[in-house]
Design a protein around this motif. Structure first.
Motif, PDB file in Angstrom:
ATOM      1  N   MET A   1      25.652 -14.642 -26.616  1.00 37.36           N
ATOM      2  CA  MET A   1      25.984 -13.255 -26.855  1.00 37.36           C
ATOM      3  C   MET A   1      25.300 -12.392 -25.799  1.00 37.36           C
ATOM      4  N   ILE A   2      26.018 -11.439 -25.277  1.00 42.05           N
ATOM      5  CA  ILE A   2      25.490 -10.531 -24.272  1.00 42.05           C
ATOM      6  C   ILE A   2      24.727  -9.409 -24.977  1.00 42.05           C
ATOM      7  N   PHE A   3      23.500  -9.127 -24.509  1.00 36.79           N
ATOM      8  CA  PHE A   3      22.716  -8.039 -25.082  1.00 36.79           C
ATOM      9  C   PHE A   3      23.226  -6.730 -24.510  1.00 36.79           C
ATOM     10  N   SER A   4      23.465  -5.785 -25.386  1.00 37.64           N
ATOM     11  CA  SER A   4      23.930  -4.469 -24.968  1.00 37.64           C
ATOM     12  C   SER A   4      23.292  -3.429 -25.874  1.00 37.64           C
ATOM     13  N   ILE A   5      22.741  -2.382 -25.268  1.00 32.31           N
ATOM     14  CA  ILE A   5      22.175  -1.296 -26.058  1.00 32.31           C
ATOM     15  C   ILE A   5      23.329  -0.498 -26.636  1.00 32.31           C
ATOM     16  N   PRO A   6      23.366  -0.311 -27.942  1.00 31.93           N
ATOM     17  CA  PRO A   6      24.462   0.445 -28.554  1.00 31.93           C
ATOM     18  C   PRO A   6      24.498   1.878 -28.015  1.00 31.93           C
ATOM     19  N   SER A   7      25.705   2.372 -27.764  1.00 28.97           N
ATOM     20  CA  SER A   7      25.835   3.733 -27.264  1.00 28.97           C
ATOM     21  C   SER A   7      27.058   4.409 -27.866  1.00 28.97           C
ATOM     22  N   ILE A   8      27.039   5.740 -27.828  1.00 38.85           N
ATOM     23  CA  ILE A   8      28.136   6.572 -28.298  1.00 38.85           C
ATOM     24  C   ILE A   8      28.492   7.510 -27.158  1.00 38.85           C
ATOM     25  N   GLN A   9      29.783   7.589 -26.807  1.00 38.24           N
ATOM     26  CA  GLN A   9      30.215   8.413 -25.685  1.00 38.24           C
ATOM     27  C   GLN A   9      31.472   9.196 -26.026  1.00 38.24           C
ATOM     28  N   PHE A  10      31.477  10.481 -25.684  1.00 37.78           N
ATOM     29  CA  PHE A  10      32.698  11.284 -25.712  1.00 37.78           C
ATOM     30  C   PHE A  10      33.379  11.197 -24.355  1.00 37.78           C
ATOM     31  N   PHE A  11      32.554  11.148 -23.297  1.00 37.38           N
ATOM     32  CA  PHE A  11      33.043  11.058 -21.928  1.00 37.38           C
ATOM     33  C   PHE A  11      32.495   9.796 -21.296  1.00 37.38           C
ATOM     34  N   GLU A  12      33.322   9.098 -20.558  1.00 41.36           N
ATOM     35  CA  GLU A  12      32.973   7.827 -19.943  1.00 41.36           C
ATOM     36  C   GLU A  12      31.669   7.943 -19.160  1.00 41.36           C
ATOM     37  N   GLY A  13      30.697   7.088 -19.516  1.00 39.35           N
ATOM     38  CA  GLY A  13      29.442   7.012 -18.785  1.00 39.35           C
ATOM     39  C   GLY A  13      28.371   7.998 -19.205  1.00 39.35           C
ATOM     40  N   ILE A  14      28.640   8.851 -20.205  1.00 38.77           N
ATOM     41  CA  ILE A  14      27.637   9.824 -20.656  1.00 38.77           C
ATOM     42  C   ILE A  14      27.300   9.522 -22.111  1.00 38.77           C
ATOM     43  N   ALA A  15      26.163   8.876 -22.322  1.00 34.85           N
ATOM     44  CA  ALA A  15      25.744   8.497 -23.676  1.00 34.85           C
ATOM     45  C   ALA A  15      25.239   9.718 -24.435  1.00 34.85           C
ATOM     46  N   GLU A  16      25.577   9.771 -25.714  1.00 34.30           N
ATOM     47  CA  GLU A  16      25.140  10.850 -26.594  1.00 34.30           C
ATOM     48  C   GLU A  16      24.167  10.291 -27.626  1.00 34.30           C
ATOM     49  N   ALA A  17      23.265  11.139 -28.128  1.00 34.89           N
ATOM     50  CA  ALA A  17      22.298  10.741 -29.148  1.00 34.89           C
ATOM     51  C   ALA A  17      22.761  11.264 -30.506  1.00 34.89           C
ATOM     52  N   LEU A  18      23.019  10.367 -31.405  1.00 34.06           N
ATOM     53  CA  LEU A  18      23.441  10.699 -32.763  1.00 34.06           C
ATOM     54  C   LEU A  18      22.232  11.186 -33.556  1.00 34.06           C
ATOM     55  N   ASP A  19      22.373  12.353 -34.201  1.00 35.78           N
ATOM     56  CA  ASP A  19      21.279  12.890 -35.005  1.00 35.78           C
ATOM     57  C   ASP A  19      21.430  12.578 -36.480  1.00 35.78           C
ATOM     58  N   ASP A  20      22.658  12.459 -36.945  1.00 29.33           N
ATOM     59  CA  ASP A  20      22.883  12.206 -38.368  1.00 29.33           C
ATOM     60  C   ASP A  20      24.270  11.620 -38.532  1.00 29.33           C
ATOM     61  N   VAL A  21      24.425  10.822 -39.564  1.00 31.50           N
ATOM     62  CA  VAL A  21      25.744  10.290 -39.912  1.00 31.50           C
ATOM     63  C   VAL A  21      25.870  10.331 -41.422  1.00 31.50           C
ATOM     64  N   ARG A 105      28.456  -2.766 -38.694  1.00 29.31           N
ATOM     65  CA  ARG A 105      27.635  -3.608 -37.806  1.00 29.31           C
ATOM     66  C   ARG A 105      27.163  -2.786 -36.606  1.00 29.31           C
ATOM     67  N   PHE A 106      28.062  -1.966 -36.043  1.00 32.07           N
ATOM     68  CA  PHE A 106      27.666  -1.086 -34.946  1.00 32.07           C
ATOM     69  C   PHE A 106      26.554  -0.145 -35.393  1.00 32.07           C
ATOM     70  N   MET A 107      26.736   0.505 -36.553  1.00 30.78           N
ATOM     71  CA  MET A 107      25.757   1.483 -37.019  1.00 30.78           C
ATOM     72  C   MET A 107      24.389   0.849 -37.244  1.00 30.78           C
ATOM     73  N   HIS A 108      24.357  -0.365 -37.778  1.00 26.34           N
ATOM     74  CA  HIS A 108      23.071  -1.050 -37.975  1.00 26.34           C
ATOM     75  C   HIS A 108      22.389  -1.291 -36.629  1.00 26.34           C
ATOM     76  N   ARG A 109      23.166  -1.730 -35.633  1.00 23.11           N
ATOM     77  CA  ARG A 109      22.587  -1.961 -34.307  1.00 23.11           C
ATOM     78  C   ARG A 109      22.119  -0.648 -33.679  1.00 23.11           C
ATOM     79  N   TYR A 110      22.952   0.380 -33.800  1.00 21.85           N
ATOM     80  CA  TYR A 110      22.595   1.683 -33.225  1.00 21.85           C
ATOM     81  C   TYR A 110      21.326   2.223 -33.888  1.00 21.85           C
ATOM     82  N   ALA A 111      21.268   2.151 -35.208  1.00 18.65           N
ATOM     83  CA  ALA A 111      20.102   2.642 -35.947  1.00 18.65           C
ATOM     84  C   ALA A 111      18.844   1.888 -35.541  1.00 18.65           C
ATOM     85  N   GLU A 112      18.942   0.580 -35.448  1.00 19.94           N
ATOM     86  CA  GLU A 112      17.779  -0.224 -35.072  1.00 19.94           C
ATOM     87  C   GLU A 112      17.307   0.122 -33.658  1.00 19.94           C
TER      88      GLU A 112
END
Length: 123
Positions: A1-21, A105-112
């Protein structure tokens, strides 16, 4: 499995920080997700005009990409003049169980990866 830091993007290549879900269900049983962002990097860096917007929210982790088309995106402003950016709320529905399981599964990885934890909302 490839390690990847979970990310959220509205625009390609610009990661956003989730404050609440917030996870909810509507009367028909569809699951509703509301993600809140208090800072939007694409706007603050003025990159939104130079990067491609795909009309979807891109969630990326070790399993790959999830492309979500929001049902609504709200910009909330406040401050004395009512023009200070407070937050962005992105809302979408998930009606299939397998899509919900993949999202969780994504949310658990992102939260961690971002030091977040689940808790009931305090009113």
């Amino acid at each position: 499995m490839i390690f990847s830091i979970p990310s959220i993007q509205f625009f390609e290549g610009i990661a956003e920080a989730l404050d609440d879900v917030s996870l909810r269900r509507n009367r028909s049983g569809a699951r509703i997700v509301v993600m809140t962002f208090r800072k939007v990097n694409a706007i603050e860096r003025f990159n939104s005009f130079r990067q491609q917007f795909s009309n979807s929210l891109k969630l990326t982790d070790a399993e790959g990409d999830i492309l979500v088309e929001p049902s609504s995106v709200k910009f909330i402003f406040g401050g004395p003049e009512g023009d200070d950016f407070e937050r962005l709320e992105c809302r979408f529905e998930i009606d299939r169980d397998d899509h919900w399981e993949r999202f969780m599964r994504f949310m658990h990885r992102y939260a961690e990866a971002n030091g977040m934890e689940y808790g009931d909302r305090k009113e």
